[in-house]
Scaffold this active site. Sequence first.
Site, short mmCIF file in Angstrom:
data_model
loop_
_atom_site.label_atom_id
_atom_site.label_comp_id
_atom_site.label_asym_id
_atom_site.label_seq_id
_atom_site.Cartn_x
_atom_site.Cartn_y
_atom_site.Cartn_z
N THR A 42 1.21 -27.93 -55.67
CA THR A 42 2.31 -27.63 -56.84
C THR A 42 3.13 -26.38 -56.09
OG1 THR A 42 0.61 -25.91 -57.58
CG2 THR A 42 0.05 -28.34 -58.28
N ASN A 93 -2.69 -19.24 -54.61
CA ASN A 93 -2.00 -18.92 -53.43
C ASN A 93 -0.80 -18.43 -53.75
OD1 ASN A 93 -1.29 -19.04 -50.27
ND2 ASN A 93 0.35 -20.19 -51.45
N SER A 144 -5.75 -13.19 -52.10
CA SER A 144 -5.63 -11.51 -52.27
C SER A 144 -4.76 -11.30 -51.19
CB SER A 144 -7.15 -10.96 -52.30
OG SER A 144 -6.60 -9.46 -52.40
N TYR A 158 2.40 -4.10 -55.06
CA TYR A 158 1.93 -5.11 -54.64
C TYR A 158 0.38 -5.24 -54.46
CZ TYR A 158 0.66 -8.94 -51.26
OH TYR A 158 -0.04 -10.07 -50.54
N LYS A 162 -2.72 -7.08 -56.10
CA LYS A 162 -3.99 -8.06 -55.50
C LYS A 162 -5.33 -7.14 -55.78
CE LYS A 162 -1.58 -10.94 -53.46
NZ LYS A 162 -1.67 -12.49 -53.79
N1 LIG Z 1 1.84 -13.54 -45.08
C1 LIG Z 1 1.26 -12.57 -45.17
O1 LIG Z 1 1.08 -11.78 -44.31
C2 LIG Z 1 0.29 -12.67 -46.51
C3 LIG Z 1 -0.71 -11.50 -46.16
C4 LIG Z 1 -1.72 -11.25 -47.20
C5 LIG Z 1 -1.59 -12.13 -48.43
N2 LIG Z 1 -0.56 -13.00 -48.60
C6 LIG Z 1 -0.54 -13.80 -49.59
O2 LIG Z 1 -0.33 -15.12 -49.44
C7 LIG Z 1 0.01 -15.98 -50.53
C8 LIG Z 1 1.20 -16.98 -49.84
O3 LIG Z 1 2.29 -16.15 -49.11
P1 LIG Z 1 3.10 -16.70 -47.87
O4 LIG Z 1 2.52 -15.53 -46.75
O5 LIG Z 1 2.67 -17.98 -47.71
O6 LIG Z 1 4.60 -16.32 -48.29
P2 LIG Z 1 5.65 -17.26 -48.51
O7 LIG Z 1 5.79 -17.94 -47.20
O8 LIG Z 1 6.93 -16.32 -48.87
O9 LIG Z 1 5.15 -18.44 -49.65
C9 LIG Z 1 5.06 -17.77 -50.78
C10 LIG Z 1 4.71 -19.00 -51.85
O10 LIG Z 1 4.56 -18.63 -53.02
C11 LIG Z 1 4.98 -19.47 -53.92
N3 LIG Z 1 5.58 -18.67 -55.22
C12 LIG Z 1 6.07 -17.49 -55.42
N4 LIG Z 1 6.27 -17.13 -56.57
C13 LIG Z 1 5.80 -18.41 -57.57
C14 LIG Z 1 5.77 -18.78 -58.87
N5 LIG Z 1 6.14 -17.85 -59.77
N6 LIG Z 1 5.27 -20.07 -59.05
C15 LIG Z 1 4.73 -20.89 -58.15
N7 LIG Z 1 4.88 -20.54 -56.74
C16 LIG Z 1 5.43 -19.23 -56.54
C17 LIG Z 1 6.48 -19.80 -53.18
O11 LIG Z 1 7.30 -20.66 -53.90
P3 LIG Z 1 9.10 -20.67 -53.64
O12 LIG Z 1 8.85 -21.58 -52.15
O13 LIG Z 1 9.31 -21.53 -54.64
O14 LIG Z 1 9.47 -19.45 -53.51
C18 LIG Z 1 6.00 -20.21 -51.70
O15 LIG Z 1 5.59 -21.36 -51.89
C19 LIG Z 1 0.80 -14.92 -51.43
O16 LIG Z 1 -0.12 -14.53 -52.37
C20 LIG Z 1 1.07 -13.74 -50.59
O17 LIG Z 1 0.54 -12.33 -51.42
C21 LIG Z 1 0.23 -13.16 -47.58
#
Ligand SMILES: NC(=O)c1ccc[n+]([C@@H]2O[C@H](COP(=O)([O-])OP(=O)(O)OC[C@H]3O[C@@H](n4cnc5c(N)ncnc54)[C@H](OP(=O)(O)O)[C@@H]3O)[C@@H](O)[C@H]2O)c1
Length: 288
Positions: A42, A93, A144, A158, A162
Amino acid sequence: MTPTKSTTKIPAKTWFITGASRGIGAEIARAALANGDRVVATGRDARAIARLFESELDRVLPLQLDVTSEADAIMAVEAAVARFGRIDVLVNNAGYGLLGLFEEATPDEITTQFATNVFGAFNVMRAVLPVMRRQHGGHIFNMSSVGGIVGFAAASVYCASKFALEGLSESLAPELAGFGIGMTIVEPGFIRTDFLDSSSVRYGTRTVEGYGETAAAMRRVYEEKNHAQQGDAAKLGAALVMLANAEQPPLRWAAGSDAVAAITGKLGTARGELEQWRTLSVSTDRTA
Ligand SMILES: NC(=O)c1ccc[n+]([C@@H]2O[C@H](COP(=O)([O-])OP(=O)(O)OC[C@H]3O[C@@H](n4cnc5c(N)ncnc54)[C@H](OP(=O)(O)O)[C@@H]3O)[C@@H](O)[C@H]2O)c1
């Protein structure tokens, strides 16, 4: 980690993943597919997700789901059950980072951060839980962050979002255990995705006097880390598939050596402070 000990074949699972358009969500979907599972992928743009998984649409259902919309969540869950009959694994996620100093963030920016990272996950859980309770089983991964258990300067809002997700998840776990529904809070460190990219991350837009160079210096640190993070999203995805098949998945699971180091430090500091102030802490009990 306790990988499954059984040698009997584990039946294919149906995963329901939010934010599957890119980054960690897309890699979890790929790992589940590589394991022979089915995926409800999704995101805010279902057509883009359909293109991403176009060679596997026999086992992938791409669906529109902006997690800030409860109606989207309900419709997506109905469509998932109509197609696959059940949801075995939910991955909350979807999310993004609102970074910068607390005073730089406007109330609207903070509300939108919580609407996505916290209430978005709540919306999806409210829609999925009746399905999992009916089928008497399932597992939830709530994405998280190391910032959901350790606070970091220039990431306060942020981290607050979390921490909130962790509080809900830890409290919800015992409510669900009787239904055979498990919960794992995932705490990644820096993972190489678009998380720190201008297409995803946001910074507070208020200019605040008094912090000197702090705001700009912290922003530079994040900008330098963009697409240079040590963590591998594909390995994280594969690890979640292992955890979903473990006999007893953990309540919390850290991803990455940076996350392990930061959480180890936090636990040590918290234990030390508790011990140091134990006498004063227990002195507030009423005497009989
Ligand atoms: N990367 C890291 O270092 C890291 C570390 C700790 C936790 N996280 C967590 O991991 C998760 C995924 O992040 P990521 O690293 O994969 O970042 P990313 O590459 O920026 O991907 C973020 C994802 O979340 C989606 N999203 C944002 N707002 C949304 C909404 N309102 N409804 C549905 N989808 C939405 C984005 O969709 P769009 O493509 O439409 O924008 C994208 O698919 C997040 O919760 C983040 O806080 C990431």
